[in-house]
Design a protein around this motif. Sequence first.
Motif, mmCIF file in Angstrom:
data_model
loop_
_atom_site.group_PDB
_atom_site.id
_atom_site.type_symbol
_atom_site.label_atom_id
_atom_site.label_comp_id
_atom_site.label_asym_id
_atom_site.label_seq_id
_atom_site.Cartn_x
_atom_site.Cartn_y
_atom_site.Cartn_z
ATOM 1 N N ALA A 136 0.833 -1.200 0.000
ATOM 2 C CA ALA A 136 0.000 0.000 0.000
ATOM 3 C C ALA A 136 0.870 1.253 0.000
ATOM 4 O O ALA A 136 1.994 1.239 0.497
ATOM 5 C CB ALA A 136 -0.909 0.005 1.222
ATOM 6 N N PRO A 137 0.344 2.356 -0.546
ATOM 7 C CA PRO A 137 1.078 3.616 -0.522
ATOM 8 C C PRO A 137 1.019 4.240 0.869
ATOM 9 O O PRO A 137 0.149 3.897 1.682
ATOM 10 C CB PRO A 137 0.324 4.475 -1.540
ATOM 11 C CG PRO A 137 -1.069 3.956 -1.498
ATOM 12 C CD PRO A 137 -0.936 2.471 -1.245
ATOM 13 N N VAL B 193 0.666 4.931 -18.397
ATOM 14 C CA VAL B 193 1.666 5.814 -18.991
ATOM 15 C C VAL B 193 2.922 4.989 -19.237
ATOM 16 O O VAL B 193 3.380 4.256 -18.361
ATOM 17 C CB VAL B 193 1.978 7.008 -18.056
ATOM 18 C CG1 VAL B 193 3.112 7.860 -18.616
ATOM 19 C CG2 VAL B 193 0.734 7.844 -17.837
ATOM 20 N N SER B 194 3.471 5.110 -20.431
ATOM 21 C CA SER B 194 4.663 4.364 -20.813
ATOM 22 C C SER B 194 5.796 4.573 -19.807
ATOM 23 O O SER B 194 6.111 5.707 -19.446
ATOM 24 C CB SER B 194 5.106 4.819 -22.211
ATOM 25 O OG SER B 194 6.308 4.194 -22.566
ATOM 26 N N GLY B 195 6.383 3.485 -19.343
ATOM 27 C CA GLY B 195 7.532 3.562 -18.442
ATOM 28 C C GLY B 195 7.178 3.608 -16.966
ATOM 29 O O GLY B 195 8.068 3.698 -16.124
ATOM 30 N N ILE B 196 5.898 3.550 -16.631
ATOM 31 C CA ILE B 196 5.500 3.592 -15.219
ATOM 32 C C ILE B 196 4.904 2.248 -14.824
ATOM 33 O O ILE B 196 3.986 1.747 -15.469
ATOM 34 C CB ILE B 196 4.485 4.717 -14.944
ATOM 35 C CG1 ILE B 196 5.156 6.068 -15.170
ATOM 36 C CG2 ILE B 196 3.939 4.624 -13.524
ATOM 37 C CD1 ILE B 196 4.285 7.245 -14.846
ATOM 38 N N GLY B 197 5.452 1.705 -13.746
ATOM 39 C CA GLY B 197 4.938 0.459 -13.201
ATOM 40 C C GLY B 197 4.388 0.681 -11.804
ATOM 41 O O GLY B 197 4.240 1.817 -11.347
ATOM 42 N N ALA C 35 4.030 4.082 -9.393
ATOM 43 C CA ALA C 35 2.655 4.462 -9.067
ATOM 44 C C ALA C 35 2.476 4.581 -7.552
ATOM 45 O O ALA C 35 1.846 5.523 -7.063
ATOM 46 C CB ALA C 35 1.672 3.456 -9.650
ATOM 47 N N LEU C 36 3.052 3.645 -6.788
ATOM 48 C CA LEU C 36 2.992 3.725 -5.324
ATOM 49 C C LEU C 36 3.763 4.936 -4.814
ATOM 50 O O LEU C 36 3.333 5.603 -3.872
ATOM 51 C CB LEU C 36 3.537 2.450 -4.691
ATOM 52 C CG LEU C 36 2.644 1.216 -4.766
ATOM 53 C CD1 LEU C 36 3.378 -0.007 -4.227
ATOM 54 C CD2 LEU C 36 1.336 1.422 -4.024
ATOM 55 N N ALA C 37 4.905 5.234 -5.441
ATOM 56 C CA ALA C 37 5.694 6.403 -5.035
ATOM 57 C C ALA C 37 4.916 7.693 -5.259
ATOM 58 O O ALA C 37 4.955 8.608 -4.436
ATOM 59 C CB ALA C 37 7.013 6.439 -5.801
ATOM 60 N N ILE C 38 4.178 7.758 -6.369
ATOM 61 C CA ILE C 38 3.370 8.945 -6.652
ATOM 62 C C ILE C 38 2.314 9.117 -5.561
ATOM 63 O O ILE C 38 2.154 10.202 -4.997
ATOM 64 C CB ILE C 38 2.713 8.844 -8.046
ATOM 65 C CG1 ILE C 38 3.789 9.020 -9.135
ATOM 66 C CG2 ILE C 38 1.603 9.889 -8.205
ATOM 67 C CD1 ILE C 38 3.316 8.711 -10.542
ATOM 68 N N LEU C 39 1.597 8.042 -5.232
ATOM 69 C CA LEU C 39 0.566 8.122 -4.198
ATOM 70 C C LEU C 39 1.157 8.412 -2.824
ATOM 71 O O LEU C 39 0.514 9.056 -1.994
ATOM 72 C CB LEU C 39 -0.229 6.820 -4.144
ATOM 73 C CG LEU C 39 -1.277 6.669 -5.229
ATOM 74 C CD1 LEU C 39 -1.756 5.237 -5.325
ATOM 75 C CD2 LEU C 39 -2.442 7.603 -4.967
ATOM 76 N N SER C 40 2.369 7.944 -2.579
ATOM 77 C CA SER C 40 3.018 8.197 -1.296
ATOM 78 C C SER C 40 3.538 9.626 -1.209
ATOM 79 O O SER C 40 3.675 10.184 -0.121
ATOM 80 C CB SER C 40 4.178 7.214 -1.084
ATOM 81 O OG SER C 40 3.692 5.895 -0.972
ATOM 82 N N ILE D 17 8.720 14.026 -7.133
ATOM 83 C CA ILE D 17 8.244 12.735 -6.635
ATOM 84 C C ILE D 17 9.330 11.696 -6.918
ATOM 85 O O ILE D 17 9.821 11.616 -8.046
ATOM 86 C CB ILE D 17 6.926 12.334 -7.330
ATOM 87 C CG1 ILE D 17 5.841 13.373 -7.047
ATOM 88 C CG2 ILE D 17 6.482 10.943 -6.887
ATOM 89 C CD1 ILE D 17 4.601 13.210 -7.899
ATOM 90 N N PRO D 18 9.734 10.912 -5.921
ATOM 91 C CA PRO D 18 10.784 9.912 -6.134
ATOM 92 C C PRO D 18 10.448 8.972 -7.289
ATOM 93 O O PRO D 18 9.338 8.458 -7.381
ATOM 94 C CB PRO D 18 10.830 9.135 -4.821
ATOM 95 C CG PRO D 18 10.245 10.067 -3.810
ATOM 96 C CD PRO D 18 9.238 10.907 -4.544
ATOM 97 N N GLY D 19 11.415 8.782 -8.192
ATOM 98 C CA GLY D 19 11.245 7.877 -9.319
ATOM 99 C C GLY D 19 10.669 8.530 -10.564
ATOM 100 O O GLY D 19 10.576 7.898 -11.605
ATOM 101 N N VAL D 20 10.261 9.796 -10.468
ATOM 102 C CA VAL D 20 9.684 10.489 -11.609
ATOM 103 C C VAL D 20 10.691 11.514 -12.131
ATOM 104 O O VAL D 20 10.960 12.520 -11.478
ATOM 105 C CB VAL D 20 8.357 11.197 -11.245
ATOM 106 C CG1 VAL D 20 7.806 11.962 -12.440
ATOM 107 C CG2 VAL D 20 7.342 10.191 -10.737
ATOM 108 N N GLY D 21 11.242 11.225 -13.308
ATOM 109 C CA GLY D 21 12.165 12.151 -13.947
ATOM 110 C C GLY D 21 11.422 13.090 -14.882
ATOM 111 O O GLY D 21 10.188 13.028 -15.013
ATOM 112 N N LYS D 22 12.172 13.951 -15.550
ATOM 113 C CA LYS D 22 11.555 14.965 -16.406
ATOM 114 C C LYS D 22 10.749 14.337 -17.551
ATOM 115 O O LYS D 22 9.613 14.730 -17.813
ATOM 116 C CB LYS D 22 12.616 15.907 -16.969
ATOM 117 C CG LYS D 22 12.010 17.053 -17.746
ATOM 118 C CD LYS D 22 13.052 18.045 -18.203
ATOM 119 C CE LYS D 22 12.333 19.195 -18.906
ATOM 120 N NZ LYS D 22 13.106 19.834 -19.908
#
Length: 194
Positions: free
Chosen positions: A30-31, A78-82, A86-91, A113-118
């Motif tokens: 869970a996030p 979205v291409s490249g997101i697993g 997705a959990l990092a975004i919600l967290s 957001i951790p794991g999200v680059g430009k």
Amino acid sequence: MIGRLRGILASKSPPWLVIDVGGVGYELEAPMSTFYDLPDLGREVALFTHYAQKEDSVSLYGFLREGERRLFRDVQKVSGIGAKIALAILSGVPVDEFARLVQAGDVAALTKIPGVGKKTAERIVVELRDRVGDFGGAAPGLTGLPGDPQSEATVALQQLGYKPAEAARMARDAAKAGDDAAAIIRKALQSALR
């Protein structure tokens, strides 16, 4: 498919938790947005779930709010997101704030957001801009809908099939001081029929 679980919270150690449902312990990931609002161990909890099966594994994810689960599912398109990102975004950001950032095209804020680059942030904006209004409006009473009547009317218009930007414009144009959401929706729909 497992869509929802209700049981006793047996264990919580981020990002994992275990819910005992009739003597069977379901392990979920869970996030942090869900962890912050979990009850104490031994208390009852109900979670929306997402079941994912891959060639070599089966995973179950848990969310307190339907809007979180919807964002989790849609962002993985979205291409490249697993699941991990997705959990990092919600967290890292509440659902309504994420929707605001995407609609505003705020790539700089999304990259925090951790794991999200430009490049990933840019893809998120391009691919999700028209759908972010759906994240919070899926299940009234469960998702933390915006409190003001104009925002509620906007969500309702989106559920009727209008695009987020169009629904926002319709609600804004129809809203008058003192109107409740129902009045705004009625006036917006009457105006659309003219």
